[in-house]
Scaffold this motif. Structure first.
Motif, PDB file in Angstrom:
ATOM      1  N   GLY A 157       0.814  -1.217   0.000  1.00  0.00           N
ATOM      2  CA  GLY A 157       0.000   0.000   0.000  1.00  0.00           C
ATOM      3  C   GLY A 157       0.841   1.256   0.000  1.00  0.00           C
ATOM      4  O   GLY A 157       0.571   2.205  -0.738  1.00  0.00           O
ATOM      5  N   PHE A 158       1.901   1.268   0.801  1.00  0.00           N
ATOM      6  CA  PHE A 158       2.777   2.437   0.862  1.00  0.00           C
ATOM      7  C   PHE A 158       3.491   2.673  -0.464  1.00  0.00           C
ATOM      8  O   PHE A 158       3.550   3.800  -0.951  1.00  0.00           O
ATOM      9  CB  PHE A 158       3.820   2.283   1.984  1.00  0.00           C
ATOM     10  N   GLU A 159       4.035   1.609  -1.042  1.00  0.00           N
ATOM     11  CA  GLU A 159       4.758   1.749  -2.310  1.00  0.00           C
ATOM     12  C   GLU A 159       3.817   2.198  -3.420  1.00  0.00           C
ATOM     13  O   GLU A 159       4.180   3.025  -4.256  1.00  0.00           O
ATOM     14  CB  GLU A 159       5.449   0.441  -2.696  1.00  0.00           C
ATOM     15  N   SER A 160       2.596   1.701  -3.422  1.00  0.00           N
ATOM     16  CA  SER A 160       1.618   2.120  -4.424  1.00  0.00           C
ATOM     17  C   SER A 160       1.255   3.588  -4.241  1.00  0.00           C
ATOM     18  O   SER A 160       1.133   4.327  -5.221  1.00  0.00           O
ATOM     19  CB  SER A 160       0.361   1.255  -4.353  1.00  0.00           C
ATOM     20  N   LEU A 161       1.093   4.021  -2.996  1.00  0.00           N
ATOM     21  CA  LEU A 161       0.804   5.439  -2.736  1.00  0.00           C
ATOM     22  C   LEU A 161       1.931   6.326  -3.255  1.00  0.00           C
ATOM     23  O   LEU A 161       1.688   7.359  -3.882  1.00  0.00           O
ATOM     24  CB  LEU A 161       0.601   5.687  -1.236  1.00  0.00           C
ATOM     25  N   ARG A 162       3.162   5.912  -3.003  1.00  0.00           N
ATOM     26  CA  ARG A 162       4.309   6.698  -3.458  1.00  0.00           C
ATOM     27  C   ARG A 162       4.338   6.761  -4.983  1.00  0.00           C
ATOM     28  O   ARG A 162       4.528   7.823  -5.571  1.00  0.00           O
ATOM     29  CB  ARG A 162       5.622   6.099  -2.938  1.00  0.00           C
ATOM     30  N   PHE A 163       4.103   5.634  -5.627  1.00  0.00           N
ATOM     31  CA  PHE A 163       4.118   5.571  -7.090  1.00  0.00           C
ATOM     32  C   PHE A 163       3.021   6.452  -7.693  1.00  0.00           C
ATOM     33  O   PHE A 163       3.266   7.206  -8.640  1.00  0.00           O
ATOM     34  CB  PHE A 163       3.958   4.121  -7.557  1.00  0.00           C
ATOM     35  N   ILE A 164       1.817   6.364  -7.164  1.00  0.00           N
ATOM     36  CA  ILE A 164       0.696   7.162  -7.681  1.00  0.00           C
ATOM     37  C   ILE A 164       0.982   8.648  -7.487  1.00  0.00           C
ATOM     38  O   ILE A 164       0.770   9.462  -8.393  1.00  0.00           O
ATOM     39  CB  ILE A 164      -0.630   6.768  -6.999  1.00  0.00           C
ATOM     40  N   ALA A 165       1.459   9.006  -6.304  1.00  0.00           N
ATOM     41  CA  ALA A 165       1.774  10.417  -6.029  1.00  0.00           C
ATOM     42  C   ALA A 165       2.839  10.912  -7.002  1.00  0.00           C
ATOM     43  O   ALA A 165       2.726  12.021  -7.553  1.00  0.00           O
ATOM     44  CB  ALA A 165       2.233  10.583  -4.583  1.00  0.00           C
ATOM     45  N   HIS A 166       3.864  10.104  -7.236  1.00  0.00           N
ATOM     46  CA  HIS A 166       4.939  10.488  -8.156  1.00  0.00           C
ATOM     47  C   HIS A 166       4.398  10.712  -9.569  1.00  0.00           C
ATOM     48  O   HIS A 166       4.766  11.684 -10.242  1.00  0.00           O
ATOM     49  CB  HIS A 166       6.022   9.404  -8.159  1.00  0.00           C
ATOM     50  N   ARG A 167       3.516   9.836 -10.002  1.00  0.00           N
ATOM     51  CA  ARG A 167       2.912   9.966 -11.332  1.00  0.00           C
ATOM     52  C   ARG A 167       2.090  11.248 -11.430  1.00  0.00           C
ATOM     53  O   ARG A 167       2.149  11.967 -12.434  1.00  0.00           O
ATOM     54  CB  ARG A 167       2.040   8.731 -11.608  1.00  0.00           C
ATOM     55  N   ILE A 168       1.341  11.560 -10.380  1.00  0.00           N
ATOM     56  CA  ILE A 168       0.526  12.783 -10.383  1.00  0.00           C
ATOM     57  C   ILE A 168       1.420  14.017 -10.421  1.00  0.00           C
ATOM     58  O   ILE A 168       1.127  14.983 -11.137  1.00  0.00           O
ATOM     59  CB  ILE A 168      -0.420  12.814  -9.170  1.00  0.00           C
ATOM     60  N   VAL A 169       2.518  13.998  -9.668  1.00  0.00           N
ATOM     61  CA  VAL A 169       3.434  15.139  -9.656  1.00  0.00           C
ATOM     62  C   VAL A 169       3.875  15.468 -11.079  1.00  0.00           C
ATOM     63  O   VAL A 169       3.779  16.617 -11.526  1.00  0.00           O
ATOM     64  CB  VAL A 169       4.676  14.877  -8.764  1.00  0.00           C
TER      65      VAL A 169
END
Length: 115
Positions: free
Chosen positions: A42-54
């Motif tokens: 869950g944490f790694e997915s959150l980081r990945f999604i946030a990075h993509r949005i940035v």
């Protein structure tokens, strides 16, 4: 009259809106997984999604999305407490809702310029 670049950028903005809607759902799902604290997924997915949005938000000049997404990405990278991460997810989801309600505009860099 819009040029080819402006037309393509308008299509990309529409695709970005669709991606944001999916990202919002994934953020909520993965924040629930992260809250379980039994998995790093869950944490790694959150980081990945946030990075993509940035990255995408910066392309479209959406600081209202890129700033909270970057904050979430940093919190996850730094191993912040789950309550801080959940709060950041909720803030970002709220910003996504507002951005979708207002619509993503064609970025300035793609608009026809008078010579």
């Amino acid at each position: 009259m819009p040029n080819a670049l402006e037309l393509r950028a308008t299509q990309l903005a529409a695709a970005f809106e669709q991606r944001l809607d999916r990202d919002k759902k994934e953020l909520i799902t993965n924040s629930n997984l992260a809250a379980d604290e039994s998995t790093e997924t869950g944490f790694e997915s959150l980081r990945f999604i946030a990075h993509r949005i940035v990255g995408s938000a910066r392309l479209f000049g959406c600081d209202e999305l890129s700033v909270p997404a970057k904050e979430l990405e940093v919190l996850v990278e730094e191993g912040a407490h789950i309550s801080s991460i959940i709060r950041a997810v909720n803030d970002l989801v709220g910003q996504i809702d507002r951005a979708l309600a207002e619509g993503i505009s064609t970025p300035e860099w793609a608009k026809t310029r008078d010579a």
